[in-house]
Design a protein around this motif. Structure first.
Motif, PDB file in Angstrom:
ATOM      1  N   VAL A  47     -38.060  98.056   9.302  1.00  0.00           N
ATOM      2  CA  VAL A  47     -39.502  98.168   9.735  1.00  0.00           C
ATOM      3  C   VAL A  47     -40.228  97.983   8.656  1.00  0.00           C
ATOM      4  CG1 VAL A  47     -40.950  98.896  11.685  1.00  0.00           C
ATOM      5  CG2 VAL A  47     -38.058  98.598  11.689  1.00  0.00           C
ATOM      6  N   SER A  48     -41.668  97.268   9.105  1.00  0.00           N
ATOM      7  CA  SER A  48     -42.552  97.477   8.032  1.00  0.00           C
ATOM      8  C   SER A  48     -43.846  97.357   9.038  1.00  0.00           C
ATOM      9  CB  SER A  48     -42.949  96.129   6.812  1.00  0.00           C
ATOM     10  OG  SER A  48     -42.763  95.364   7.380  1.00  0.00           O
ATOM     11  N   GLY A  49     -44.783  97.523   8.255  1.00  0.00           N
ATOM     12  CA  GLY A  49     -46.660  97.747   9.451  1.00  0.00           C
ATOM     13  C   GLY A  49     -46.795  99.173  10.127  1.00  0.00           C
ATOM     14  N   ASP A  50     -47.768  99.526  10.259  1.00  0.00           N
ATOM     15  CA  ASP A  50     -47.635 101.377   9.883  1.00  0.00           C
ATOM     16  C   ASP A  50     -48.091 101.038  11.125  1.00  0.00           C
ATOM     17  OD1 ASP A  50     -48.565 101.515   7.761  1.00  0.00           O
ATOM     18  OD2 ASP A  50     -50.586 100.534   7.357  1.00  0.00           O
ATOM     19  N   VAL A 163     -34.305  95.162  20.339  1.00  0.00           N
ATOM     20  CA  VAL A 163     -34.290  95.618  19.187  1.00  0.00           C
ATOM     21  C   VAL A 163     -36.404  95.767  19.759  1.00  0.00           C
ATOM     22  CG1 VAL A 163     -34.816  95.758  16.564  1.00  0.00           C
ATOM     23  CG2 VAL A 163     -33.337  94.969  17.330  1.00  0.00           C
ATOM     24  N   PHE A 164     -36.299  97.412  19.493  1.00  0.00           N
ATOM     25  CA  PHE A 164     -37.479  97.583  20.255  1.00  0.00           C
ATOM     26  C   PHE A 164     -38.262  98.718  19.297  1.00  0.00           C
ATOM     27  CE2 PHE A 164     -36.462  97.028  24.137  1.00  0.00           C
ATOM     28  CZ  PHE A 164     -36.806  96.548  24.791  1.00  0.00           C
ATOM     29  N   VAL A 165     -39.827  98.155  19.213  1.00  0.00           N
ATOM     30  CA  VAL A 165     -40.098  99.379  17.652  1.00  0.00           C
ATOM     31  C   VAL A 165     -41.354  99.783  18.738  1.00  0.00           C
ATOM     32  CG1 VAL A 165     -41.882  99.715  15.598  1.00  0.00           C
ATOM     33  CG2 VAL A 165     -39.579  98.158  15.718  1.00  0.00           C
ATOM     34  N   ILE A 166     -41.722 101.356  18.760  1.00  0.00           N
ATOM     35  CA  ILE A 166     -42.357 101.608  19.933  1.00  0.00           C
ATOM     36  C   ILE A 166     -43.629 102.863  19.291  1.00  0.00           C
ATOM     37  CG2 ILE A 166     -42.167 102.985  22.609  1.00  0.00           C
ATOM     38  CD1 ILE A 166     -39.507 101.897  22.437  1.00  0.00           C
ATOM     39  N   ASP A 167     -44.379 102.795  19.400  1.00  0.00           N
ATOM     40  CA  ASP A 167     -45.839 103.443  19.310  1.00  0.00           C
ATOM     41  C   ASP A 167     -45.756 104.592  20.340  1.00  0.00           C
ATOM     42  OD1 ASP A 167     -45.448 102.597  16.324  1.00  0.00           O
ATOM     43  OD2 ASP A 167     -47.458 101.928  16.246  1.00  0.00           O
ATOM     44  N   GLY A 168     -46.528 106.150  20.099  1.00  0.00           N
ATOM     45  CA  GLY A 168     -46.249 106.759  20.822  1.00  0.00           C
ATOM     46  C   GLY A 168     -48.222 106.671  21.433  1.00  0.00           C
TER      47      GLY A 168
END
Length: 175
Positions: A47-50, A163-168
């Motif tokens: 996973v890439s990205g800020d 497939v989830f990428v989750i930001d709090g």
């Protein structure tokens, strides 16, 4: 509002009680098609990205497991999601079998509120997988079909691994 329906249609997998994984044939080095036999691990996914920006997710050539996989990509520094809290999050959903982004609150510019975590009207993989996520943290969730959409629906194929990428973004304690 397909995006909200994707997250909000919690009980399909729980109600069906399905287990199993989707798999996809991947070409081997020799050019023939073969099903991967090595089970996926969190570190297999790139996973890439800020934090705060839409991630790029690379789906590996491995076999999805029946287990929920949780990995913090960025350790948060704020309040922690606990059972009963409200978590405001940004997320991106990529399907394992065809490696397509199906939904992204990052792209819409509108975070999603998960009220009453643990009992929220979302898939089981979220109710379990976002507990412990902190504000300003980024988490990878690999959700097996039994904790996702099981037989499918809402634009999801049957027995699809998610497939989830989750930001709090924000955590609000229960009242």
């Amino acid at each position: 509002m397909r995006n909200v329906l994707l997250i909000a249609s919690l009980a399909l997998a729980a109600a069906t009680g399905l287990a199993g994984c989707g798999s996809s044939a991947q070409p081997s080095a020799g050019g023939s098609s073969a099903t991967p036999t090595n089970p996926c691990k969190a570190d297999d996914f790139k996973v890439s990205g800020d934090f705060g920006s839409a991630p790029k997710v690379e789906i590996p050539a491995c076999k999805p497991t029946d287990e929920l996989i949780v990995k913090d990509l960025v350790q948060g520094t704020g309040e922690e999601v606990k059972t009963g809290t409200t978590a405001t999050v940004n997320y991106q959903l990529t399907t394992f079998s065809d490696k397509k982004v199906l939904d992204s609150s990052f792209e819409r510019g509108a975070p999603f509120d998960v009220e009453n975590v643990g009992q929220a009207p979302v898939i089981d993989g979220w109710n379990e997988g976002i507990v412990g996520l902190k504000e300003k943290g980024r988490r990878l969730l690999i959700v097996p079909p039994a904790k996702g959409y099981g037989k499918g629906g809402q634009g999801i194929k049957p027995n699809e691994t998610l497939v989830f990428v989750i930001d709090g973004v924000k955590v609000t304690p229960s009242a």
